[in-house]
Design an enzyme around this catalytic site. Structure first.
Site, PDB file in Angstrom:
ATOM      1  N   ASP A 226      16.492  -0.367  12.115  1.00  0.00           N
ATOM      2  CA  ASP A 226      15.550   0.710  12.474  1.00  0.00           C
ATOM      3  C   ASP A 226      16.252   1.832  13.248  1.00  0.00           C
ATOM      4  O   ASP A 226      15.608   2.536  14.044  1.00  0.00           O
ATOM      5  CB  ASP A 226      14.362   0.168  13.287  1.00  0.00           C
ATOM      6  CG  ASP A 226      13.531  -0.844  12.516  1.00  0.00           C
ATOM      7  OD1 ASP A 226      13.434  -0.718  11.280  1.00  0.00           O
ATOM      8  OD2 ASP A 226      12.976  -1.767  13.149  1.00  0.00           O
TER       9      ASP A 226
ATOM     10  N   LEU B 203      18.887  -6.367   6.424  1.00  0.00           N
ATOM     11  CA  LEU B 203      19.861  -6.158   5.341  1.00  0.00           C
ATOM     12  C   LEU B 203      21.283  -6.265   5.881  1.00  0.00           C
ATOM     13  O   LEU B 203      21.565  -5.826   7.003  1.00  0.00           O
ATOM     14  CB  LEU B 203      19.642  -4.776   4.725  1.00  0.00           C
ATOM     15  CG  LEU B 203      18.257  -4.597   4.089  1.00  0.00           C
ATOM     16  CD1 LEU B 203      17.982  -3.121   3.845  1.00  0.00           C
ATOM     17  CD2 LEU B 203      18.168  -5.396   2.791  1.00  0.00           C
TER      18      LEU B 203
ATOM     19  N   GLU C 286       1.349   6.886   6.917  1.00  0.00           N
ATOM     20  CA  GLU C 286       2.472   6.436   6.081  1.00  0.00           C
ATOM     21  C   GLU C 286       2.267   6.872   4.633  1.00  0.00           C
ATOM     22  O   GLU C 286       3.200   7.292   3.948  1.00  0.00           O
ATOM     23  CB  GLU C 286       2.597   4.907   6.140  1.00  0.00           C
ATOM     24  CG  GLU C 286       3.015   4.386   7.495  1.00  0.00           C
ATOM     25  CD  GLU C 286       3.316   2.884   7.477  1.00  0.00           C
ATOM     26  OE1 GLU C 286       3.654   2.349   6.417  1.00  0.00           O
ATOM     27  OE2 GLU C 286       3.207   2.263   8.540  1.00  0.00           O
TER      28      GLU C 286
ATOM     29  N   GLU D 203      22.446  -0.292  11.635  1.00  0.00           N
ATOM     30  CA  GLU D 203      21.681  -0.630  12.844  1.00  0.00           C
ATOM     31  C   GLU D 203      20.195  -0.734  12.507  1.00  0.00           C
ATOM     32  O   GLU D 203      19.608   0.217  11.949  1.00  0.00           O
ATOM     33  CB  GLU D 203      21.880   0.458  13.912  1.00  0.00           C
ATOM     34  CG  GLU D 203      21.286   0.075  15.250  1.00  0.00           C
ATOM     35  CD  GLU D 203      21.067   1.277  16.174  1.00  0.00           C
ATOM     36  OE1 GLU D 203      20.274   1.166  17.102  1.00  0.00           O
ATOM     37  OE2 GLU D 203      21.705   2.330  15.926  1.00  0.00           O
TER      38      GLU D 203
ATOM     39  N   HIS E 159       8.896   3.004   8.947  1.00  0.00           N
ATOM     40  CA  HIS E 159       8.690   2.098  10.073  1.00  0.00           C
ATOM     41  C   HIS E 159       7.459   2.560  10.847  1.00  0.00           C
ATOM     42  O   HIS E 159       7.296   3.751  11.114  1.00  0.00           O
ATOM     43  CB  HIS E 159       9.930   2.113  10.981  1.00  0.00           C
ATOM     44  CG  HIS E 159       9.810   1.153  12.134  1.00  0.00           C
ATOM     45  ND1 HIS E 159       9.969  -0.212  11.982  1.00  0.00           N
ATOM     46  CD2 HIS E 159       9.504   1.362  13.440  1.00  0.00           C
ATOM     47  CE1 HIS E 159       9.776  -0.802  13.152  1.00  0.00           C
ATOM     48  NE2 HIS E 159       9.492   0.127  14.052  1.00  0.00           N
TER      49      HIS E 159
ATOM     50  N   SER F 226       0.833  -1.209   0.000  1.00  0.00           N
ATOM     51  CA  SER F 226       0.000   0.000   0.000  1.00  0.00           C
ATOM     52  C   SER F 226       0.870   1.263   0.000  1.00  0.00           C
ATOM     53  O   SER F 226       0.474   2.282  -0.565  1.00  0.00           O
ATOM     54  CB  SER F 226      -0.972   0.001   1.179  1.00  0.00           C
ATOM     55  OG  SER F 226      -0.298   0.162   2.401  1.00  0.00           O
ATOM     56  N   ASN F 227       2.057   1.187   0.594  1.00  0.00           N
ATOM     57  CA  ASN F 227       2.974   2.340   0.495  1.00  0.00           C
ATOM     58  C   ASN F 227       3.487   2.495  -0.932  1.00  0.00           C
ATOM     59  O   ASN F 227       3.609   3.626  -1.421  1.00  0.00           O
ATOM     60  CB  ASN F 227       4.141   2.184   1.471  1.00  0.00           C
ATOM     61  CG  ASN F 227       3.773   2.621   2.866  1.00  0.00           C
ATOM     62  OD1 ASN F 227       3.644   3.807   3.142  1.00  0.00           O
ATOM     63  ND2 ASN F 227       3.549   1.663   3.754  1.00  0.00           N
TER      64      ASN F 227
ATOM     65  N   SER G 143       7.601   6.630  10.971  1.00  0.00           N
ATOM     66  CA  SER G 143       8.843   7.376  10.757  1.00  0.00           C
ATOM     67  C   SER G 143       9.449   6.985   9.416  1.00  0.00           C
ATOM     68  O   SER G 143       9.465   5.805   9.061  1.00  0.00           O
ATOM     69  CB  SER G 143       9.883   7.010  11.835  1.00  0.00           C
ATOM     70  OG  SER G 143       9.359   7.154  13.138  1.00  0.00           O
TER      71      SER G 143
ATOM     72  N   MET H  61      10.470  -6.883   4.500  1.00  0.00           N
ATOM     73  CA  MET H  61      10.634  -7.475   5.823  1.00  0.00           C
ATOM     74  C   MET H  61      11.842  -8.399   5.891  1.00  0.00           C
ATOM     75  O   MET H  61      11.746  -9.554   6.300  1.00  0.00           O
ATOM     76  CB  MET H  61       9.354  -8.204   6.230  1.00  0.00           C
ATOM     77  CG  MET H  61       8.107  -7.331   6.172  1.00  0.00           C
ATOM     78  SD  MET H  61       8.235  -5.784   7.092  1.00  0.00           S
ATOM     79  CE  MET H  61       7.765  -6.353   8.704  1.00  0.00           C
ATOM     80  N   ARG H  62      12.983  -7.883   5.495  1.00  0.00           N
ATOM     81  CA  ARG H  62      14.230  -8.638   5.603  1.00  0.00           C
ATOM     82  C   ARG H  62      15.269  -7.746   6.267  1.00  0.00           C
ATOM     83  O   ARG H  62      15.336  -6.545   5.973  1.00  0.00           O
ATOM     84  CB  ARG H  62      14.773  -8.998   4.211  1.00  0.00           C
ATOM     85  CG  ARG H  62      13.925  -9.964   3.438  1.00  0.00           C
ATOM     86  CD  ARG H  62      14.151 -11.404   3.811  1.00  0.00           C
ATOM     87  NE  ARG H  62      15.553 -11.786   3.791  1.00  0.00           N
ATOM     88  CZ  ARG H  62      16.057 -12.826   4.452  1.00  0.00           C
ATOM     89  NH1 ARG H  62      15.266 -13.579   5.193  1.00  0.00           N
ATOM     90  NH2 ARG H  62      17.329 -13.123   4.384  1.00  0.00           N
TER      91      ARG H  62
ATOM     92  N   ASN I 237      13.780   3.978   4.646  1.00  0.00           N
ATOM     93  CA  ASN I 237      12.841   2.994   5.180  1.00  0.00           C
ATOM     94  C   ASN I 237      11.688   3.714   5.859  1.00  0.00           C
ATOM     95  O   ASN I 237      11.857   4.824   6.370  1.00  0.00           O
ATOM     96  CB  ASN I 237      13.542   2.094   6.202  1.00  0.00           C
ATOM     97  CG  ASN I 237      12.627   1.003   6.734  1.00  0.00           C
ATOM     98  OD1 ASN I 237      11.874   0.385   5.970  1.00  0.00           O
ATOM     99  ND2 ASN I 237      12.665   0.768   8.033  1.00  0.00           N
TER     100      ASN I 237
HETATM  101  C1  GAR Z   1       4.032  -0.738   6.767  1.00  0.00           C
HETATM  102  O1  GAR Z   1       3.236  -0.468   7.894  1.00  0.00           O
HETATM  103  C2  GAR Z   1       5.480  -0.458   7.064  1.00  0.00           C
HETATM  104  O2  GAR Z   1       5.663   0.628   7.926  1.00  0.00           O
HETATM  105  C3  GAR Z   1       5.900  -1.746   7.700  1.00  0.00           C
HETATM  106  O3  GAR Z   1       5.278  -2.742   6.936  1.00  0.00           O
HETATM  107  C4  GAR Z   1       4.037  -2.233   6.449  1.00  0.00           C
HETATM  108  C5  GAR Z   1       3.942  -2.525   4.969  1.00  0.00           C
HETATM  109  O4  GAR Z   1       2.679  -2.172   4.466  1.00  0.00           O
HETATM  110  N1  GAR Z   1       7.324  -1.886   7.717  1.00  0.00           N
HETATM  111  C6  GAR Z   1       8.000  -2.420   8.730  1.00  0.00           C
HETATM  112  O5  GAR Z   1       7.475  -2.873   9.716  1.00  0.00           O
HETATM  113  C7  GAR Z   1       9.503  -2.440   8.552  1.00  0.00           C
HETATM  114  N2  GAR Z   1      10.158  -2.610   9.809  1.00  0.00           N
HETATM  115  P1  GAR Z   1       2.441  -2.092   2.912  1.00  0.00           P
HETATM  116  O6  GAR Z   1       2.982  -3.383   2.292  1.00  0.00           O
HETATM  117  O7  GAR Z   1       0.940  -2.024   2.774  1.00  0.00           O
HETATM  118  O8  GAR Z   1       3.134  -0.870   2.371  1.00  0.00           O
END
Ligand code: GAR
Length: 215
Positions: free
Chosen positions: A150, A98, A179, A148, A114, A14-15, A141, A95-96, A112
């Protein structure tokens, strides 16, 4: 010349959609001077891949389970990403973890998003942890990525008040909506050269950001 973005996803995307919309790649007018030139997913069933196809953006799947280890997978990602010649690499629900080598390769042009008000609640299950901790505020954020997890310098955040009747779902919905405003805004600053990465810190309009922009 518009800013070339490569977006990395693992799921719904969705982002990615919000970024495609802001770039004018889903039918509407462009709001930022950038375009998504490639999408990479580590999951073949990520819905974001369909979003890329619908927008006419090329995508590729690299399944991390078919590589010998993190370094080999990250090297394969670098090869795929660099073929698209990105100005900025955008992690959008990727969600990996790096490797340091990957992060160093893109340092200063790796972003990124978060779902928490970093430095609070690094890692997973942020909405649940906000409720358990009784936090008054929550949000998301966007930060430059450093080795490091996040932990890189935060550029901007959206903030939402936590209400007494909030659940993980209601919080997650509000944070997601934030977001979708935040990422395009920050990418717009980069596209306009208003945002820069100097001395490992974010600078906006010629001033070093000592704290995140909040909106
Ligand atoms: C989002 O909420 C993003 O902030 C999070 O995954 C979601 C992805 O949503 N990312 C993390 O947690 C990374 N640490 P999306 O696939 O609908 O964009």
């Amino acid at each position: 010349m518009s800013l070339r973005l490569v977006v990395l996803i693992s799921g719904s995307g969705s982002n990615l959609q919000a970024i495609l919309d802001a770039c004018g790649q889903s039918g509407g007018a462009a709001r930022i001077n950038a375009r998504v030139v490639g999408v990479l997913s580590n999951k073949a069933d990520a819905f974001g891949l369909a979003r890329a196809t619908r927008a006419g953006v090329v995508s590729t799947v690299l399944d991390h389970t078919s590589y010998a280890g993190r370094e080999a997978f990250d090297q394969a990602m670098i090869t795929a990403i660099d073929a698209w010649q990105p100005d900025v690499v955008v992690l959008a629900g990727f969600m990996r973890i790096l490797s340091a080598g990957f992060v160093q390769h893109y340092q200063g042009r790796l972003l990124n998003i978060h779902p928490s008000l970093l430095p609070r609640h690094k890692g997973l299950h942020t909405h649940r942890r906000v409720l358990e901790a009784g936090d008054a505020e929550h949000g998301c954020s966007v930060h430059f990525v450093t080795p490091e997890l996040d932990g890189g310098p935060v550029i901007a955040q959206t903030v939402t008040r936590v209400e007494a009747d909030d659940t993980e779902t209601t919080l997650s919905d509000r944070v997601h909506a934030g977001e979708h405003r935040l990422y395009p805004a920050v990418l717009g600053w980069l596209a306009d050269r208003r945002l820069q990465y100097r001395d490992e810190q974010p600078w906006l309009d010629g001033q070093q950001l000592t704290q995140p922009v909040r909106f």
